[in-house]
Each structure stands twice: as structure tokens, then as C-alpha cells.
Design a protein around this motif. Structure first.
Motif, PDB file in Angstrom:
ATOM      1  N   ILE A 108       0.846  -1.190   0.000  1.00  0.00           N
ATOM      2  CA  ILE A 108       0.000   0.000   0.000  1.00  0.00           C
ATOM      3  C   ILE A 108       0.885   1.245   0.000  1.00  0.00           C
ATOM      4  O   ILE A 108       1.888   1.311   0.717  1.00  0.00           O
ATOM      5  CB  ILE A 108      -0.942   0.016   1.217  1.00  0.00           C
ATOM      6  N   TYR A 109       0.486   2.230  -0.797  1.00  0.00           N
ATOM      7  CA  TYR A 109       1.244   3.477  -0.915  1.00  0.00           C
ATOM      8  C   TYR A 109       0.295   4.663  -0.794  1.00  0.00           C
ATOM      9  O   TYR A 109      -0.854   4.609  -1.249  1.00  0.00           O
ATOM     10  CB  TYR A 109       1.972   3.550  -2.263  1.00  0.00           C
ATOM     11  N   ASN A 110       0.797   5.734  -0.172  1.00  0.00           N
ATOM     12  CA  ASN A 110       0.086   7.009  -0.112  1.00  0.00           C
ATOM     13  C   ASN A 110       0.721   7.984  -1.088  1.00  0.00           C
ATOM     14  O   ASN A 110       1.950   8.023  -1.232  1.00  0.00           O
ATOM     15  CB  ASN A 110       0.124   7.602   1.299  1.00  0.00           C
ATOM     16  N   GLN A 111      -0.121   8.769  -1.740  1.00  0.00           N
ATOM     17  CA  GLN A 111       0.365   9.813  -2.636  1.00  0.00           C
ATOM     18  C   GLN A 111       0.325  11.146  -1.899  1.00  0.00           C
ATOM     19  O   GLN A 111      -0.745  11.598  -1.483  1.00  0.00           O
ATOM     20  CB  GLN A 111      -0.487   9.861  -3.905  1.00  0.00           C
ATOM     21  N   GLU A 112       1.487  11.745  -1.727  1.00  0.00           N
ATOM     22  CA  GLU A 112       1.612  12.977  -0.960  1.00  0.00           C
ATOM     23  C   GLU A 112       1.920  14.144  -1.887  1.00  0.00           C
ATOM     24  O   GLU A 112       2.636  13.994  -2.887  1.00  0.00           O
ATOM     25  CB  GLU A 112       2.713  12.836   0.097  1.00  0.00           C
ATOM     26  N   GLN A 113       1.377  15.296  -1.523  1.00  0.00           N
ATOM     27  CA  GLN A 113       1.653  16.500  -2.291  1.00  0.00           C
ATOM     28  C   GLN A 113       3.078  16.981  -2.022  1.00  0.00           C
ATOM     29  O   GLN A 113       3.651  16.731  -0.964  1.00  0.00           O
ATOM     30  CB  GLN A 113       0.652  17.598  -1.936  1.00  0.00           C
ATOM     31  N   ASP A 114       3.626  17.667  -3.010  1.00  0.00           N
ATOM     32  CA  ASP A 114       4.984  18.229  -2.916  1.00  0.00           C
ATOM     33  C   ASP A 114       6.030  17.137  -2.701  1.00  0.00           C
ATOM     34  O   ASP A 114       7.077  17.381  -2.091  1.00  0.00           O
ATOM     35  CB  ASP A 114       5.077  19.275  -1.794  1.00  0.00           C
ATOM     36  N   ASP A 115       5.743  15.928  -3.171  1.00  0.00           N
ATOM     37  CA  ASP A 115       6.720  14.844  -3.088  1.00  0.00           C
ATOM     38  C   ASP A 115       7.627  14.944  -4.314  1.00  0.00           C
ATOM     39  O   ASP A 115       7.205  14.672  -5.441  1.00  0.00           O
ATOM     40  CB  ASP A 115       6.002  13.491  -3.051  1.00  0.00           C
ATOM     41  N   PRO A 145      10.381   3.956 -10.928  1.00  0.00           N
ATOM     42  CA  PRO A 145       9.899   5.335 -10.726  1.00  0.00           C
ATOM     43  C   PRO A 145       9.168   5.467  -9.392  1.00  0.00           C
ATOM     44  O   PRO A 145       8.448   4.556  -8.964  1.00  0.00           O
ATOM     45  CB  PRO A 145       8.954   5.556 -11.910  1.00  0.00           C
ATOM     46  N   HIS A 146       9.354   6.600  -8.748  1.00  0.00           N
ATOM     47  CA  HIS A 146       8.703   6.851  -7.458  1.00  0.00           C
ATOM     48  C   HIS A 146       7.301   7.399  -7.694  1.00  0.00           C
ATOM     49  O   HIS A 146       7.109   8.400  -8.376  1.00  0.00           O
ATOM     50  CB  HIS A 146       9.523   7.858  -6.649  1.00  0.00           C
ATOM     51  N   GLU A 147       6.311   6.715  -7.133  1.00  0.00           N
ATOM     52  CA  GLU A 147       4.918   7.149  -7.276  1.00  0.00           C
ATOM     53  C   GLU A 147       4.224   7.382  -5.947  1.00  0.00           C
ATOM     54  O   GLU A 147       3.215   8.084  -5.892  1.00  0.00           O
ATOM     55  CB  GLU A 147       4.128   6.111  -8.076  1.00  0.00           C
ATOM     56  N   GLY A 148       4.717   6.785  -4.873  1.00  0.00           N
ATOM     57  CA  GLY A 148       4.061   6.946  -3.583  1.00  0.00           C
ATOM     58  C   GLY A 148       4.962   6.513  -2.446  1.00  0.00           C
ATOM     59  O   GLY A 148       6.055   5.970  -2.650  1.00  0.00           O
ATOM     60  N   VAL A 149       4.475   6.759  -1.225  1.00  0.00           N
ATOM     61  CA  VAL A 149       5.209   6.437  -0.010  1.00  0.00           C
ATOM     62  C   VAL A 149       4.575   5.204   0.632  1.00  0.00           C
ATOM     63  O   VAL A 149       3.357   5.186   0.864  1.00  0.00           O
ATOM     64  CB  VAL A 149       5.178   7.623   0.978  1.00  0.00           C
ATOM     65  N   PRO A 150       5.349   4.141   0.919  1.00  0.00           N
ATOM     66  CA  PRO A 150       4.762   2.958   1.572  1.00  0.00           C
ATOM     67  C   PRO A 150       4.122   3.329   2.903  1.00  0.00           C
ATOM     68  O   PRO A 150       4.672   4.109   3.684  1.00  0.00           O
ATOM     69  CB  PRO A 150       5.968   2.028   1.766  1.00  0.00           C
ATOM     70  N   ALA A 151       2.931   2.781   3.163  1.00  0.00           N
ATOM     71  CA  ALA A 151       2.194   3.130   4.380  1.00  0.00           C
ATOM     72  C   ALA A 151       1.230   2.009   4.728  1.00  0.00           C
ATOM     73  O   ALA A 151       0.849   1.194   3.878  1.00  0.00           O
ATOM     74  CB  ALA A 151       1.436   4.444   4.196  1.00  0.00           C
ATOM     75  N   ASP A 152       0.844   1.972   6.004  1.00  0.00           N
ATOM     76  CA  ASP A 152      -0.148   1.017   6.497  1.00  0.00           C
ATOM     77  C   ASP A 152      -1.480   1.683   6.813  1.00  0.00           C
ATOM     78  O   ASP A 152      -2.436   1.005   7.201  1.00  0.00           O
ATOM     79  CB  ASP A 152       0.376   0.311   7.754  1.00  0.00           C
ATOM     80  N   SER A 153      -1.553   3.008   6.695  1.00  0.00           N
ATOM     81  CA  SER A 153      -2.791   3.735   6.951  1.00  0.00           C
ATOM     82  C   SER A 153      -2.799   4.980   6.056  1.00  0.00           C
ATOM     83  O   SER A 153      -1.739   5.445   5.634  1.00  0.00           O
ATOM     84  CB  SER A 153      -2.885   4.144   8.428  1.00  0.00           C
ATOM     85  N   PRO A 154      -3.958   5.519   5.707  1.00  0.00           N
ATOM     86  CA  PRO A 154      -5.288   5.116   6.180  1.00  0.00           C
ATOM     87  C   PRO A 154      -5.877   3.909   5.449  1.00  0.00           C
ATOM     88  O   PRO A 154      -6.940   3.440   5.818  1.00  0.00           O
ATOM     89  CB  PRO A 154      -6.121   6.367   5.913  1.00  0.00           C
ATOM     90  N   TYR A 155      -5.184   3.419   4.391  1.00  0.00           N
ATOM     91  CA  TYR A 155      -5.713   2.286   3.643  1.00  0.00           C
ATOM     92  C   TYR A 155      -4.984   1.012   4.053  1.00  0.00           C
ATOM     93  O   TYR A 155      -3.796   1.039   4.388  1.00  0.00           O
ATOM     94  CB  TYR A 155      -5.546   2.505   2.135  1.00  0.00           C
ATOM     95  N   SER A 156      -5.703  -0.096   3.997  1.00  0.00           N
ATOM     96  CA  SER A 156      -5.094  -1.392   4.274  1.00  0.00           C
ATOM     97  C   SER A 156      -5.865  -2.473   3.522  1.00  0.00           C
ATOM     98  O   SER A 156      -7.045  -2.301   3.196  1.00  0.00           O
ATOM     99  CB  SER A 156      -5.085  -1.699   5.779  1.00  0.00           C
ATOM    100  N   VAL A 157      -5.166  -3.585   3.249  1.00  0.00           N
ATOM    101  CA  VAL A 157      -5.749  -4.718   2.535  1.00  0.00           C
ATOM    102  C   VAL A 157      -5.594  -5.963   3.391  1.00  0.00           C
ATOM    103  O   VAL A 157      -4.515  -6.209   3.949  1.00  0.00           O
ATOM    104  CB  VAL A 157      -5.069  -4.928   1.166  1.00  0.00           C
ATOM    105  N   THR A 158      -6.659  -6.738   3.509  1.00  0.00           N
ATOM    106  CA  THR A 158      -6.641  -7.983   4.275  1.00  0.00           C
ATOM    107  C   THR A 158      -7.217  -9.103   3.422  1.00  0.00           C
ATOM    108  O   THR A 158      -8.323  -8.967   2.895  1.00  0.00           O
ATOM    109  CB  THR A 158      -7.464  -7.834   5.564  1.00  0.00           C
TER     110      THR A 158
END
Length: 448
Positions: A123-130, A208-221
Motif C-alpha cells: 500500500i502506498y500514499n500519494q503525498e503532495q509536494d513529493d 519510478p517513485h509514485e508513492g510512499v509505503p504506508a499502512d494507513s489510512p488504507y489497508s488490505v486484508t
């Protein structure tokens, strides 16, 4: 249906030759059309055998590379023109209150291929100004090991055991003589022995960098799941609204999940001199985009006066017009206010007041009563709900009782919060009660 019949041999690729037989006249030229059907990614190679009378057969090499992710979501269906990375429409979770309860979406994944495919989610988050452009990843061992290591033990590095692959020819008849399934062997059984391969110890991936790995706010089970060949399975994707700072009016949460495909069956990974399938980071993953909005849980309050609700009551209000009736036990004064939900999300809340105030709503289904303690308020106070662009008329009452008049003689330790006695020079006394109407939202935030 024709493509399904062609691919029924379970090889991943099949070739259709038209015409497959015929007579070539003197000095005649004939164009033979070869069509490749596929339902599995990989690099395939085989020989087209051309037989002319009693002459030695002529072998024409054929190669085909199939790219893309065959896994698709039930709600979108298969993509006829797949990009290298299978990308579907965003999975929208809507707008939710800050710090609210998690929201769940169940998604069905379909596998049209003949092989079981293990999916490992990230899971990845897309952050502004990254401003990061490239990700450099380094792994020791298998980047996506099986979670159950007891049942799925990998061979140790430098093993001397030989790899034996049993290839069984398909004995079923072809739908027509012009269909040649790829990778078909001539012998009934063929044992191919290869030298032991050296497993990778260190893997380096640049992407290519598209997002930052994260466990929240989204998750998959679950994060690792096997989609059976020709079948389907469901995963649960959740969104947990974060708690917004007071200065932030709202935030848009954008992210995505990548499901990397892995093949645990050695025969599905490679067939010597015939098929090679990359997996893990080397194969295009399934991508699912996520989108949600978070707003503050805030109700607009519409009152007749900007200074709030002010009640003026006198002790003589307890004396009725007919003295024989005695002193009244309660004298009530009531004012109204309106609660408006201007957000895009339903708001669940409780209204909290204590003695000598009480409240009620005009909607009988949303009636509320005031308790005397916070514990009773939380246990007995009903939860109200206002949907977007709806309003609720609330009546607030002040109760004058004989017991209330005795508060002026109580010690300070027994006085109610917000109570004070005002003493004037002419000897007149006034009792003043100050209290705020507290709106307790379901996310435990309060609004006064």
C-alpha cells in the motif's frame, strides 16, 4: 468461445494457423496467417513444423512475449487492451468525518489463467509536494516469501539436488486440425534434468517513485492471498479516517495498492527452452487506486440571538394564580435552536446538558432527555443522526424548582458547575447558571 477452446490445453498460449494444409502449385506464393491466443503473461518460444511431402521437415522458430496483469476486479471486468500495469478505476470511499470508524469494501479478484497466482499487496500514499523521482529497493533473499514457512520451505542456497520437471502431453483432440497449442511435447513423458540454479542472495530494484509505503489510512486484508487458476477470491480493503488538526478544513486522501504476482509452481515459472515467466517485482502488478475525503464533524447552529440562549426566571413563577393550589413543583421556560449539517457526510452525535437545563428535539424518532450525570448521559442519551443538508429543531428548557432555590445556602463544595450567587447593594440576590450545550460526535470530538 473459440479463444477459450484454443486455450483449453492450459499452456497459456496457443497458435492458430490458417491454412494449415494445402497444395502449393508451381511458382505459387501463399500467405499463411498465424494467430497467437493467450491468457497468461510470459516469454514463449516454439517451432512451427512445415512438412512438404517426404522431404525433411522445416522448422520455423516462433517467439511471442505477453505482457500485462491477467488478474481483474469483478466490478470492472477484464481489460481487452491492457497496459503494462493493469490499472482500474479508483475505488472511492466517499467523504467521512475526522477520526470516524473504519470503512470496508470487499473486492472480488478473478483469475482467468490456468495457473494459481499468489498476490502480495503493498500500500502506498500519494503525498503532495513529493519531489522524489526514483525508488531504490534492496532485498536479501526472496522479496515476497510465503507467510506460512512451515508448509512452504524454499530450497537452501547452493543445493545440489537436480530439478526434474515432468511434462505430460495433452492427449485430447484438437478442436480442428489447424490449432497447435504451444509447448506441446511429442513424447508422452519427458524428464528434463538441469544443473542446479544459483538463487539470488541480494536483489536491487530501481523503479519510478509514485508513492510512499504506508499502512494507513488504507489497508488490505489479507496482504498475501492465492487466486486459484480459473477461479476468484475476495479481499477486504479498508479506509480509516485520520484525526485532522483544527486548522485544517479537510483533506483528500489518495493512495493505491500494488498486488505483485508470484508463481509458486515451478512448472508455471519456466519450461526449459519453451517458457519463462517473470514474477515478483519483475512482473507488472495489479494496481488499484484509492480515493477518500476527510472533513471535520461540525454542525452549524442557528439561534435567534448571537449572545446565545438567555433565560430570565423568577421565584414567583412557582406561585400559581390560584393560591389554594399550593406551590408548583416546576416552572419551565423554553427556547429553540436549529442544528444544520452542511457537510457531505452523515453526522452521528449526542446532545449533553445537565440540571437545571433539559432539551428535546421536535422529531419524535430523535427525542433526547437530559441526564444528571455524565455517566448517565453516555449510557442513556440516544444518538442522533443528521444526514447531509438536513436540519433538526432542538428545544432547550430551563427548569425553576423549589430545590433550585435552596442552592444559595449550600457550601461551595456542593454547588453545581457554573452556578454563582450575585449579591446586590440593595440586598437583592440573583442565582446565575452558566452552561454550554455540548455536541458529542461519534468520533469522540466535542463541539460547544
Amino acid at each position: 468461445e473459440f479463444a477459450t477452446a484454443v486455450l483449453s490445453h492450459g499452456k497459456g498460449v496457443a497458435f492458430h494457423i490458417q491454412p494449415s494444409t494445402g497444395t502449393l502449385k508451381a511458382f505459387q506464393q501463399l500467405i499463411v496467417e498465424i494467430t497467437a491466443y493467450n491468457n497468461m503473461w510470459g516469454e514463449y518460444q516454439d517451432d512451427l513444423v512445415c512438412e512438404v511431402g517426404d522431404l525433411q521437415p522445416k522448422l520455423i522458430p516462433m517467439k511471442v512475449t505477453v505482457q500485462g496483469c491477467p488478474i481483474f476486479l469483478q466490478m470492472t471486468g477484464p481489460q481487452t487492451e491492457q497496459p503494462i500495469i493493469s490499472k482500474v478505476l479508483p475505488l472511492r470511499f466517499g467523504t467521512h468525518a475526522s477520526g470516524g470508524s473504519p470503512v470496508f469494501r470487499r473486492v472480488q479478484l478473478n483469475n482467468p489463467t490456468p495457473f494459481d497466482i499468489r498476490l502480495d499487496w503493498e500500500i502506498y500514499n500519494q503525498e503532495q509536494d513529493d519531489k522524489k523521482l526514483v525508488d531504490l529497493l534492496m532485498f536479501f533473499g526472496d522479496p515476497f516469501p510465503l507467510k506460512d514457512m512451515g508448509e512452504n520451505k524454499t530450497a537452501s542456497i547452493g543445493s545440489n539436488s537436480e530439478l526434474e520437471i515432468m511434462l505430460k502431453s495433452d492427449q485430447t483432440a484438437n478442436p480442428c486440425g489447424s490449432i497447435y497449442p504451444a509447448l506441446q511435447t511429442t513424447d508422452e513423458k519427458e524428464i528434463v534434468t538441469r544443473e542446479p540454479t544459483i538463487q539470488k542472495i541480494v536483489s536491487v530494484v530501481i523503479r519510478p517513485h509514485e508513492g510512499v509505503p504506508a499502512d494507513s489510512p488504507y489497508s488490505v486484508t489479507p496482504r498475501q492471498i492465492v487466486v486459484p487458476g480459473g477461479g476468484s477470491i475476495s479481499v477486504c480493503i479498508s479506509f480509516t479516517p485520520s484525526v485532522l488538526p483544527e486548522a485544517s478544513p479537510g483533506v483528500q486522501c489518495e493512495g493505491f495498492g500494488l498486488a505483485f504476482m508470484n508463481l509458486d509452481d515451478k512448472l508455471a515459472q519456466t519450461v526449459p527452452n519453451k517458457v519463462h515467466r517473470r514474477h515478483g517485482y519483475e512482473a507488472p502488478p495489479l494496481r488499484v487506486d484509492f480515493q477518500a475525503f476527510v472533513r471535520h464533524a461540525l454542525l452549524n447552529i442557528d439561534m435567534d440571538h448571537d449572545r446565545g440562549m438567555v433565560f430570565y426566571s423568577m421565584a414567583s413563577d412557582l406561585v400559581p394564580n390560584c393560591p389554594p393550589l399550593g406551590v408548583l413543583t416546576d416552572s419551565v421556560m423554553t427556547q429553540s435552536l436549529k442544528l444544520i449539517n452542511c457537510t457531505k457526510v452523515p453526522l452521528y452525535f449526542r446532545l449533553l446538558l445537565s440540571t437545571p437545563f433539559s432539551l428535546s428535539s421536535t422529531d419524535p424518532k430523535k427525542s433526547a432527555k437530559t441526564s444528571h450525570s455524565k455517566k448517565e448521559e453516555k449510557e442513556h442519551q440516544p444518538q442522533l443522526v443528521l444526514y447531509p443538508q438536513q436540519n433538526l429543531l432542538v428545544k432547550v428548557s430551563f427548569h425553576t424548582t423549589p430545590e433550585l432555590l435552596t442552592y444559595q445556602h449550600l457550601p461551595d463544595t456542593q454547588l453545581l458547575p457554573g452556578f454563582q450567587v450575585l449579591q446586590f447593594e440593595n440586598g437583592e440576590r440573583k442565582l446565575q447558571f452558566d452552561q454550554n450545550l455540548v455536541i458529542e460526535h461519534s468520533n469522540r470530538t466535542t463541539q460547544v
